[in-house]
Design a protein around this motif. Structure first.
Motif, mmCIF file in Angstrom:
data_model
loop_
_atom_site.group_PDB
_atom_site.id
_atom_site.type_symbol
_atom_site.label_atom_id
_atom_site.label_comp_id
_atom_site.label_asym_id
_atom_site.label_seq_id
_atom_site.Cartn_x
_atom_site.Cartn_y
_atom_site.Cartn_z
ATOM 1 N N THR A 1 -5.503 0.376 -7.179
ATOM 2 C CA THR A 1 -6.695 0.097 -6.390
ATOM 3 C C THR A 1 -7.665 -0.617 -7.316
ATOM 4 O O THR A 1 -7.858 -0.197 -8.457
ATOM 5 N N CYS B 1 0.845 -1.183 0.000
ATOM 6 C CA CYS B 1 0.000 0.000 0.000
ATOM 7 C C CYS B 1 0.889 1.245 0.000
ATOM 8 O O CYS B 1 1.906 1.288 0.685
ATOM 9 N N GLY C 1 -3.697 -2.239 -2.189
ATOM 10 C CA GLY C 1 -2.493 -3.023 -1.911
ATOM 11 C C GLY C 1 -2.877 -4.487 -1.866
ATOM 12 O O GLY C 1 -3.430 -5.027 -2.818
ATOM 13 N N HIS D 1 -2.769 6.051 -0.566
ATOM 14 C CA HIS D 1 -3.083 5.113 -1.636
ATOM 15 C C HIS D 1 -4.396 5.448 -2.356
ATOM 16 O O HIS D 1 -4.434 5.528 -3.579
#
Length: 167
Positions: free
Chosen positions: A137, A112, A159, A116
């Motif tokens: 994402t 991540c 992540g 993010h």
């Protein structure tokens, strides 16, 4: 011709500037890697308990909510990856997801980015947007390229962490 003293002072100035640059790089790496942030994650179970107390109070008002306009989902649950089982209560403000200390929902995930993604409300819906993260994402296994509507119960990946909205 410059004197020997001037050349020596310029050399030391350049050396000092080089060291400042090295320390700035190291500070950025420390921040991005999340070193020294263990205290923040030990408080997550405490947050989870507080959220459960809030759920009990919300259950009593569920009958009156059916008569009103549809409400936004009020919980964000981590269902996979680091922090599985954690639940965060959502308000009316956007939620910043990432490893950085200033994120609304800090994630202990090596995949991540610092900042993010951002989850933000609009009317009775929540939208998710990627903030230029390295690993992306995903919603329904599709990488986000713009803000996308996220429905309750539909998992999304930040992540290696899998999260979903709950009513």
């Amino acid at each position: 011709m410059a004197s020997e003293l001037t050349v020596t002072l310029l050399r030391f100035g350049f050396l000092a500037l080089l060291w400042v640059f090295v320390f700035v790089i190291l500070a950025g790496q420390r921040r991005d890697l999340g070193l020294g942030q263990t205290l923040r994650f030990t408080s997550l179970p405490g947050r989870k308990k507080n959220k459960k107390k809030g759920e009990a109070g919300a259950a009593g008002t569920a009958g009156t909510e059916k008569q009103q306009a549809p409400k936004r989902p009020s919980q964000l649950a981590i269902i996979g990856g680091p922090g599985t089982g954690s639940i965060a209560r959502l308000g009316d403000s956007p939620v910043l997801l990432g490893r950085a200390q200033d994120c609304t929902l800090p994630l202990d995930d090596d995949y991540c980015s610092g900042h993010h993604a951002r989850l933000f409300p609009q009317g009775s819906r929540w939208f998710l947007e990627d903030l230029g993260s390295t690993n992306g994402t995903f919603v329904n296994d599709q990488r986000l390229t713009r803000a996308t509507l996220v429905e309750p119960g539909v998992p999304f990946t930040v992540g290696r962490t899998v999260i979903e909205l709950r009513a």
